[in-house]
Design a protein around this motif. Structure first.
Motif, PDB file in Angstrom:
ATOM      1  N   MET A  14      -5.637  -0.350  -1.040  1.00  0.00           N
ATOM      2  CA  MET A  14      -6.043   0.973  -1.511  1.00  0.00           C
ATOM      3  C   MET A  14      -6.878   1.755  -0.510  1.00  0.00           C
ATOM      4  N   ALA A  15      -6.959   1.297   0.735  1.00  0.00           N
ATOM      5  CA  ALA A  15      -7.674   2.069   1.751  1.00  0.00           C
ATOM      6  C   ALA A  15      -6.899   3.331   2.118  1.00  0.00           C
ATOM      7  N   SER A  24       5.658  13.677   2.535  1.00  0.00           N
ATOM      8  CA  SER A  24       6.577  12.761   3.209  1.00  0.00           C
ATOM      9  C   SER A  24       5.796  11.520   3.616  1.00  0.00           C
ATOM     10  N   VAL A  25       6.476  10.375   3.554  1.00  0.00           N
ATOM     11  CA  VAL A  25       5.878   9.094   3.952  1.00  0.00           C
ATOM     12  C   VAL A  25       6.823   8.463   4.973  1.00  0.00           C
ATOM     13  N   ARG A  26       6.413   8.437   6.222  1.00  0.00           N
ATOM     14  CA  ARG A  26       7.240   7.876   7.294  1.00  0.00           C
ATOM     15  C   ARG A  26       6.385   6.927   8.136  1.00  0.00           C
ATOM     16  N   VAL A  27       6.534   5.648   7.881  1.00  0.00           N
ATOM     17  CA  VAL A  27       5.822   4.606   8.622  1.00  0.00           C
ATOM     18  C   VAL A  27       6.855   3.679   9.226  1.00  0.00           C
ATOM     19  N   ALA A  28       6.670   3.331  10.488  1.00  0.00           N
ATOM     20  CA  ALA A  28       7.626   2.463  11.180  1.00  0.00           C
ATOM     21  C   ALA A  28       7.865   1.183  10.385  1.00  0.00           C
ATOM     22  N   PRO A  29       9.134   0.820  10.168  1.00  0.00           N
ATOM     23  CA  PRO A  29       9.437  -0.357   9.332  1.00  0.00           C
ATOM     24  C   PRO A  29       8.792  -1.647   9.824  1.00  0.00           C
ATOM     25  N   GLU A  30       8.606  -1.786  11.140  1.00  0.00           N
ATOM     26  CA  GLU A  30       8.050  -3.049  11.642  1.00  0.00           C
ATOM     27  C   GLU A  30       6.577  -3.226  11.266  1.00  0.00           C
ATOM     28  N   GLU A  80       0.830  -1.204   0.000  1.00  0.00           N
ATOM     29  CA  GLU A  80       0.000   0.000   0.000  1.00  0.00           C
ATOM     30  C   GLU A  80       0.868   1.258   0.000  1.00  0.00           C
ATOM     31  N   LEU A  81       1.946   1.253   0.784  1.00  0.00           N
ATOM     32  CA  LEU A  81       2.819   2.418   0.829  1.00  0.00           C
ATOM     33  C   LEU A  81       3.528   2.644  -0.503  1.00  0.00           C
ATOM     34  N   GLN A  82       3.848   1.558  -1.211  1.00  0.00           N
ATOM     35  CA  GLN A  82       4.444   1.706  -2.540  1.00  0.00           C
ATOM     36  C   GLN A  82       3.500   2.440  -3.477  1.00  0.00           C
ATOM     37  N   LEU A  83       2.215   2.089  -3.428  1.00  0.00           N
ATOM     38  CA  LEU A  83       1.235   2.774  -4.271  1.00  0.00           C
ATOM     39  C   LEU A  83       1.070   4.234  -3.844  1.00  0.00           C
ATOM     40  N   VAL A  84       1.081   4.468  -2.532  1.00  0.00           N
ATOM     41  CA  VAL A  84       0.929   5.837  -2.036  1.00  0.00           C
ATOM     42  C   VAL A  84       2.091   6.706  -2.517  1.00  0.00           C
ATOM     43  N   ARG A  85       3.326   6.199  -2.419  1.00  0.00           N
ATOM     44  CA  ARG A  85       4.488   6.970  -2.872  1.00  0.00           C
ATOM     45  C   ARG A  85       4.418   7.233  -4.374  1.00  0.00           C
ATOM     46  N   ALA A  86       4.036   6.187  -5.141  1.00  0.00           N
ATOM     47  CA  ALA A  86       3.943   6.366  -6.597  1.00  0.00           C
ATOM     48  C   ALA A  86       2.886   7.405  -6.953  1.00  0.00           C
ATOM     49  N   GLU A  98       1.417  14.615   4.784  1.00  0.00           N
ATOM     50  CA  GLU A  98       2.263  13.742   5.602  1.00  0.00           C
ATOM     51  C   GLU A  98       1.524  12.431   5.867  1.00  0.00           C
ATOM     52  N   VAL A  99       2.190  11.337   5.513  1.00  0.00           N
ATOM     53  CA  VAL A  99       1.661   9.992   5.754  1.00  0.00           C
ATOM     54  C   VAL A  99       2.575   9.347   6.794  1.00  0.00           C
ATOM     55  N   GLY A 100       2.002   8.872   7.886  1.00  0.00           N
ATOM     56  CA  GLY A 100       2.816   8.287   8.943  1.00  0.00           C
ATOM     57  C   GLY A 100       2.115   7.125   9.608  1.00  0.00           C
ATOM     58  N   GLY A 101       2.862   6.424  10.437  1.00  0.00           N
ATOM     59  CA  GLY A 101       2.294   5.284  11.151  1.00  0.00           C
ATOM     60  C   GLY A 101       3.231   4.801  12.239  1.00  0.00           C
ATOM     61  N   GLN A 102       2.636   4.338  13.326  1.00  0.00           N
ATOM     62  CA  GLN A 102       3.417   3.789  14.425  1.00  0.00           C
ATOM     63  C   GLN A 102       2.534   2.838  15.224  1.00  0.00           C
ATOM     64  N   ALA A 103       3.165   2.016  16.059  1.00  0.00           N
ATOM     65  CA  ALA A 103       2.453   1.061  16.906  1.00  0.00           C
ATOM     66  C   ALA A 103       2.669   1.418  18.362  1.00  0.00           C
ATOM     67  N   ASP A 104       1.631   1.236  19.170  1.00  0.00           N
ATOM     68  CA  ASP A 104       1.726   1.447  20.607  1.00  0.00           C
ATOM     69  C   ASP A 104       2.189   0.140  21.243  1.00  0.00           C
ATOM     70  N   ALA A 105       3.378   0.153  21.824  1.00  0.00           N
ATOM     71  CA  ALA A 105       3.948  -1.072  22.389  1.00  0.00           C
ATOM     72  C   ALA A 105       3.106  -1.607  23.542  1.00  0.00           C
TER      73      ALA A 105
END
Length: 372
Positions: free
Chosen positions: A276-277, A261-267, A239-245, A300-307
């Motif tokens: 496509m959502a 900018s697209v910054r989503v935690a690698p994990e 999904e992130l590949q499509l968003v960047r393209a 800005e597109v971002g993402g993270q997880a709450d441990a």
């Protein structure tokens, strides 16, 4: 709330026919393993119950008659085994009262059989009376035990029927969810293509030098996107590949008015994610946030997880025009919310907030299926 872009892709691959004729993916009914035990034979639990009853009854009768315990145990055990075999062998009878009648009739016959096998003929009158009482006692205890067993069988059958109905209902609900997802994705897919082609047409009509490069980037984008239109196992990484393209494509169309900018935690990249959502939210930000604004803006597109909780947050924020008070809600955000909840469960949320001084922030929060 402002209008929004309605785009997406067809959701398929959830219905595949399995060799047994059922739909695969969402429905796969369990197959019953053939039991090695013959249905007319007692179960270990039934043998154990008969053994306990036989021991207790033998102990009582041996104490009352002052006879040897082992001798009484053999006679009571013989009768108990015959009654148990009669009960299990009559399991094919449709009427429950017929099974009860079979056990009641077997009790005096089993008593007569053990009498003929173990006692001399003619026997003493007291001994004959004792066996008559034993026949009556066997009939009473056999009747009570049969009634209890029939009741337990009925409850077990009702419980199995209820579980089977619950499994069928769960299967139907999953099929309905899959059909709903396919309908929502089929609904938003054409809008994405039509809106993108409209952008190309606008560049061509104005004679922009960017029309050629943008068209080439669109072709490259479609080559990357089309193989995933039928991918039921999409991940956040794809999904992130499509968003960047897509953002690269839009940046070429308006290089001075769009930054991103697209910054989503690698994990998080390997998480299953409805295809496509996220792209729907990004395109909505471009179409209704950046495009109408004379100054443009940043996405800005971002993402993270709450441990601690394990919940994941993904967001798309833009500093564009913001929400218009007169705008009417479209189907884009509603579709994304519905698909997200169908994918991750009712705990998934889509929240929309207005940014200061202008802009919109859309956040998706959910618990990954592996941690749900």
């Amino acid at each position: 709330m402002r209008g929004e872009r309605r785009d997406g892709r067809r959701f398929s691959g959830l219905e595949r026919r399995s060799p047994n004729g059922y739909r695969g993916g969402m429905t796969n009914p369990p197959l019953r393993a053939a039991s090695a035990r013959h249905p007319a034979l007692p179960t270990p639990r039934q043998w154990l119950v008969v053994l306990l009853i036989t021991l207790q009854l033998s102990w009582v009768l041996a104490a009352l008659s002052s006879g040897p315990f082992l001798s009484v145990l053999l006679r009571i055990g013989f009768i108990g085994v015959l009654l148990l075999l009669t009960y299990t062998a009559s399991g094919t009878l449709r009427r429950r009262w017929l099974r009860l009648l079979a056990v009641v009739l077997m009790a005096p016959l089993a008593t007569l059989a053990i009498f003929l096998l173990t006692e001399p003929v003619p026997a003493k009158r007291a001994l004959v009376y004792g066996y008559i009482m034993l026949a009556i006692l066997s009939s009473v205890i056999g009747t009570l035990a049969t009634l209890v067993a029939l009741r337990l069988e009925r409850k077990a059958h009702e419980r199995a029927l209820r579980l089977r109905q619950e499994r069928e209902r769960d299967t139907l609900e999953r099929e309905l969810t899959a059909a709903r997802l396919r309908l929502l994705q089929a609904q938003i897919e054409p809008h994405f293509l039509f809106n993108t082609l409209a952008n190309i047409a606008a560049l061509v009509e104005t004679g922009s030098d960017n029309a050629g490069p943008v068209l080439r980037h669109l072709i490259a984008y479609l080559k990357a996107a089309m193989p995933r239109l039928n991918d039921a196992d999409a991940t956040l990484d794809t999904e992130l590949q499509l968003v960047r393209a897509y953002l690269e494509l839009m940046h070429m169309r308006m290089p001075d008015r769009l930054q991103f900018s697209v910054r989503v935690a690698p994990e998080l990249h390997g998480l299953p994610f409805p295809a496509m959502a996220l792209l729907t939210l990004v395109e909505n930000a471009v179409r209704h946030g950046i495009d109408p604004s004379l100054e443009g803006g940043r996405i800005e597109v971002g993402g993270q997880a709450d441990a601690a909780s394990g919940r994941v947050s993904l967001w798309v924020g833009d500093s564009g025009q913001g929400m218009s008070e007169s705008a009417q809600p479209g189907t884009g955000l509603a579709n994304v919310r519905t698909r997200l909840q169908a994918f991750y469960g009712p705990g998934a949320r889509l929240d929309l907030h207005e940014e200061t001084p202008h802009g919109v922030h859309v956040e998706l929060t959910f618990t990954p299926r592996s941690a749900a």
